[in-house]
Design a protein around this motif. Structure first.
Motif, PDB file in Angstrom:
ATOM      1  N   PRO A 102     -13.703 -18.461   2.859  1.00 17.32           N
ATOM      2  CA  PRO A 102     -14.961 -18.381   2.111  1.00 17.32           C
ATOM      3  C   PRO A 102     -15.963 -17.468   2.830  1.00 17.32           C
ATOM      4  O   PRO A 102     -16.118 -17.535   4.050  1.00 17.32           O
ATOM      5  N   GLY A 103     -16.606 -16.587   2.055  1.00 14.19           N
ATOM      6  CA  GLY A 103     -17.555 -15.624   2.606  1.00 14.19           C
ATOM      7  C   GLY A 103     -16.941 -14.280   2.934  1.00 14.19           C
ATOM      8  O   GLY A 103     -17.664 -13.306   3.190  1.00 14.19           O
ATOM      9  N   ASP A 104     -15.587 -14.200   2.968  1.00 15.82           N
ATOM     10  CA  ASP A 104     -14.926 -12.913   3.211  1.00 15.82           C
ATOM     11  C   ASP A 104     -15.046 -12.017   1.979  1.00 15.82           C
ATOM     12  O   ASP A 104     -15.076 -12.486   0.834  1.00 15.82           O
ATOM     13  N   ARG A 105     -15.094 -10.682   2.243  1.00 13.78           N
ATOM     14  CA  ARG A 105     -15.186  -9.703   1.153  1.00 13.78           C
ATOM     15  C   ARG A 105     -14.186  -8.581   1.409  1.00 13.78           C
ATOM     16  O   ARG A 105     -13.980  -8.167   2.561  1.00 13.78           O
ATOM     17  N   VAL A 106     -13.581  -8.060   0.327  1.00 13.59           N
ATOM     18  CA  VAL A 106     -12.645  -6.940   0.429  1.00 13.59           C
ATOM     19  C   VAL A 106     -13.188  -5.771  -0.400  1.00 13.59           C
ATOM     20  O   VAL A 106     -13.547  -5.950  -1.569  1.00 13.59           O
ATOM     21  N   PHE A 107     -13.241  -4.578   0.235  1.00  9.21           N
ATOM     22  CA  PHE A 107     -13.788  -3.374  -0.417  1.00  9.21           C
ATOM     23  C   PHE A 107     -12.683  -2.325  -0.568  1.00  9.21           C
ATOM     24  O   PHE A 107     -12.092  -1.890   0.421  1.00  9.21           O
ATOM     25  N   ARG A 158       0.840  -1.199   0.000  1.00  5.72           N
ATOM     26  CA  ARG A 158       0.000   0.000   0.000  1.00  5.72           C
ATOM     27  C   ARG A 158       0.873   1.247   0.000  1.00  5.72           C
ATOM     28  O   ARG A 158       1.745   1.397   0.853  1.00  5.72           O
ATOM     29  N   ALA A 159       0.621   2.149  -0.976  1.00  9.99           N
ATOM     30  CA  ALA A 159       1.370   3.410  -1.074  1.00  9.99           C
ATOM     31  C   ALA A 159       0.422   4.572  -0.815  1.00  9.99           C
ATOM     32  O   ALA A 159      -0.086   5.211  -1.737  1.00  9.99           O
ATOM     33  N   GLY A 160       0.159   4.830   0.457  1.00 11.52           N
ATOM     34  CA  GLY A 160      -0.620   5.999   0.849  1.00 11.52           C
ATOM     35  C   GLY A 160      -2.103   5.942   0.550  1.00 11.52           C
ATOM     36  O   GLY A 160      -2.814   6.902   0.830  1.00 11.52           O
ATOM     37  N   HIS A 161      -2.589   4.840  -0.022  1.00  9.05           N
ATOM     38  CA  HIS A 161      -3.993   4.777  -0.414  1.00  9.05           C
ATOM     39  C   HIS A 161      -4.882   4.464   0.793  1.00  9.05           C
ATOM     40  O   HIS A 161      -4.422   3.935   1.799  1.00  9.05           O
ATOM     41  N   ASN A 162      -6.199   4.839   0.659  1.00  5.30           N
ATOM     42  CA  ASN A 162      -7.158   4.508   1.716  1.00  5.30           C
ATOM     43  C   ASN A 162      -7.128   2.999   1.986  1.00  5.30           C
ATOM     44  O   ASN A 162      -7.267   2.204   1.047  1.00  5.30           O
ATOM     45  N   PRO A 163      -6.970   2.586   3.235  1.00  9.64           N
ATOM     46  CA  PRO A 163      -6.920   1.150   3.540  1.00  9.64           C
ATOM     47  C   PRO A 163      -8.241   0.476   3.176  1.00  9.64           C
ATOM     48  O   PRO A 163      -9.304   0.936   3.599  1.00  9.64           O
ATOM     49  N   PRO A 164      -8.215  -0.597   2.406  1.00 12.00           N
ATOM     50  CA  PRO A 164      -9.450  -1.325   2.089  1.00 12.00           C
ATOM     51  C   PRO A 164     -10.059  -1.932   3.359  1.00 12.00           C
ATOM     52  O   PRO A 164      -9.375  -2.148   4.362  1.00 12.00           O
ATOM     53  N   PHE A 165     -11.353  -2.189   3.295  1.00 15.33           N
ATOM     54  CA  PHE A 165     -12.047  -2.855   4.397  1.00 15.33           C
ATOM     55  C   PHE A 165     -12.187  -4.339   4.076  1.00 15.33           C
ATOM     56  O   PHE A 165     -12.608  -4.706   2.959  1.00 15.33           O
ATOM     57  N   LEU A 166     -11.863  -5.149   5.034  1.00 15.34           N
ATOM     58  CA  LEU A 166     -12.046  -6.601   4.920  1.00 15.34           C
ATOM     59  C   LEU A 166     -13.249  -6.972   5.774  1.00 15.34           C
ATOM     60  O   LEU A 166     -13.210  -6.879   7.009  1.00 15.34           O
ATOM     61  N   LEU A 167     -14.338  -7.333   5.133  1.00 10.12           N
ATOM     62  CA  LEU A 167     -15.556  -7.731   5.828  1.00 10.12           C
ATOM     63  C   LEU A 167     -15.571  -9.249   5.937  1.00 10.12           C
ATOM     64  O   LEU A 167     -15.769  -9.964   4.942  1.00 10.12           O
TER      65      LEU A 167
END
Length: 560
Positions: free
Chosen positions: A490-495, A448-457
């Motif tokens: 399984p069932g995890d999502r990354v946004f 990651r280079a300074g970007h908004n951290p993704p959410f791991l649901l």
């Protein structure tokens, strides 16, 4: 004139008290003993004589205009001075009548504006002209008395000379005006064609006066000018001759229009036309005046600017198509994954980009980036970096063909950062998140280079942030980027998302909380529906804050 007389007769009970109040304010300093009641009776006497003499004028066709006003004033000056004045009972002084006439003028005008609904309006120009002429005639008598002129013919001569001088003044005013102007009589014949009009059209006054050839100054073939339409009282015909036109906001029954003109003498340009009717004392239309404003240079500049804007718009639309061609297909399908994305530039093109690509049978790459700024410059940088991140574009960025291995996300960002000067970015910084998902082990490796951290649901609704990383690309070539790993199930999502989804800069913290809450509350919905909800929520928020930004969302989920 009949309407005016009828109004004065019917509304005398309203007119006279108003007129008395107006006149008393003028008299107060000189005749403080003069009562309002007596002044009202005096106003009634004056109004009655004006009405009676005007009716006599209407019955006798030989009764001339000037004679009407002289006779009214003559009758009025035979009235006795009212009680309360030093000379009460004597013949009235002409100067005493002036405040009364002023009062009647104002009160009749006020009453004319308060007619019942559906009643045809009174011509206020006629009303004003009638009382102005009465006052002028009274002044002639005052001036005649002061000059020792006791005979009416001599006073009339003085009055007519004043009218002649006044007419000469206004003719000179039009003739010497820098605004091109011409006047038509009620038969559409030219009676004034000033010097500025000669200069604009190339036609002299000598050629135009007493003719109906004024159209030649502006067109190649016979057709009405705006003044002709005013004289004919046919504004509906404007649509036949003009593209841009309307009713004047300044002149009653006036019209305006604008357009290109070209005449038989090679003169051409873009003109704003204004035309208005001219009425006589009886309210009859006797002429129409038309003024012309040459705005050719301004119109050419405007059209050149519009052409340039169209060209820029077309080029931006082409650039937008090219940018969209670099995006993944909406129906992209990778076995074992659910994928969705939203891409909505704030203008034609965006400084955001993202990508999804298969590196090999087991590994799929995901990236999202945001170039600082908006518009063309930011979009060009975004497109350039996206091109570098295509597997087939730049050897050694995503895959090492010599060792037949995938280059890690950290290596990729280090390579791009080291060669950042090649992109001619100046002081432009780029944030980027790049990760590789191994579909077999479900290990997600990212940098990651300074970007908004993704959410791991997580499948159990727990939310984590993939926040490990280093500063944006372009700050310094000494930055070293590292790989980080997270195990997915399984069932995890990354946004993934860019700044636009959070709202204005001031809304960033609250926007992030809203996004987290939206993801948690809608975790049972499919990815496409969740991203659409998030986009709509963000767009409403940014519009309320007066801030518009690119919105990009990317999500993937591990199939259960």
């Amino acid at each position: 004139m009949k309407k005016l007389v009828s109004l004065m007769e019917e509304k005398a009970d309203k007119i006279c008290p108003l007129a008395a109040g107006y006149a008393r304010r003028l008299f107060h300093l000189y005749f403080p003993e003069l009562s309002l009641n007596y002044l009202e009776k005096f106003c009634r006497t004056v109004l009655a004589r004006i009405i009676r003499e005007t009716k006599t004028h209407e019955k006798d066709p030989t009764y001339s205009g000037p004679e009407l006003y002289h006779n009214i004033v003559g009758k009025l000056t035979r009235i006795s001075m009212p009680s309360g004045c030093p000379d009460a009972g004597d013949r009235i002084e002409p100067l005493f009548l002036l405040p009364v006439l002023k009062g009647l003028h104002h009160s009749v005008r006020d009453t004319a504006g308060d007619l019942p609904a559906g009643t045809p309006p009174l011509n206020l120009n006629l009303l004003d002209s009638f009382f102005d002429r009465l006052e002028m005639t009274l002044w002639v008598r005052v001036c005649g008395t002061a000059a020792g002129i006791s005979e009416i013919p001599a006073a009339e001569q003085l009055y007519e000379q004043q009218l002649h001088d006044q007419k000469h003044f206004f003719l000179n005013l039009i003739e010497n005006s820098s605004m091109p102007t011409f006047v038509l009589d009620s038969s559409h014949r030219v009676i004034i064609w000033n010097r500025a009009c000669e200069h604009l059209t190339g036609y002299t006054a000598e050629e135009m006066l007493n003719t109906e050839s004024h159209w030649q100054g502006f067109y190649l073939n016979p057709r009405p000018c705006l003044a002709d339409i005013v004289i004919d009282g046919n504004p509906d015909s404007l649509t036949e001759y003009y593209i841009n036109y309307g009713i004047s906001e300044v002149h009653t029954n006036g019209l305006w229009a604008e357009g290109w003109f070209k005449n038989r003498r090679g003169r051409e340009g873009y003109i704003v036309f204004n035309a208005a009717p001219i009425y006589n004392d009886s309210g009859e239309l006797i002429a129409a005046i038309e003024t012309l404003r040459d705005i050719t240079e301004r119109k050419k500049a405007q059209e050149a600017l519009e052409l340039k804007n169209r060209q820029i718009s077309e080029e931006l639309e082409t650039a937008a198509r090219l940018q969209r061609n670099l995006l993944p297909a909406h129906d992209i399908s990778i076995p074992g994954l659910e994928i969705a994305w939203v891409f909505e530039p704030s203008t034609y093109i965006a400084g955001d980009m993202f990508g999804i690509f298969r590196l090999d049978e087991e590994n799929t790459g995901f990236y999202i980036l945001d170039v600082m700024g908006h518009g063309v410059s930011a979009a060009l940088k975004a497109v350039t970096i996206s091109y570098l991140l295509k597997p087939s574009s730049w050897p050694g960025v995503l895959r090492d063909s010599r060792s037949d291995r995938n280059i890690t996300p950290a290596e990729t960002l280090n390579n791009i950062n080291q060669h950042f000067s090649m992109l001619d970015t100046g002081l432009i910084f780029v944030t980027i998140f790049y990760g590789i998902l191994n579909l077999k082990s479900l290990e997600f490796t990212y940098a990651r280079a300074g970007h908004n951290p993704p959410f791991l649901l997580r499948h159990d609704r727990e939310i984590e942030e993939l926040s490990k990383g280093e500063p944006a690309l372009g700050f310094t070539d000494k930055t070293v980027y590292h790989n980080y790993q997270v195990s997915l199930y399984p069932g995890d999502r990354v946004f993934f998302y860019t700044d636009g989804i959070l709202g204005t800069p001031a809304q960033k913290n609250s926007g992030k909380k809203q996004l987290l809450r939206l993801l948690a509350d809608n975790s049972e919905k499919d990815l496409k529906e969740i991203l659409t909800l998030a986009k709509n929520n963000a767009r409403n928020s940014t519009l309320k804050g007066g801030h518009d930004d690119d919105i990009t969302l990317l999500a993937f989920g591990i199939s259960s």
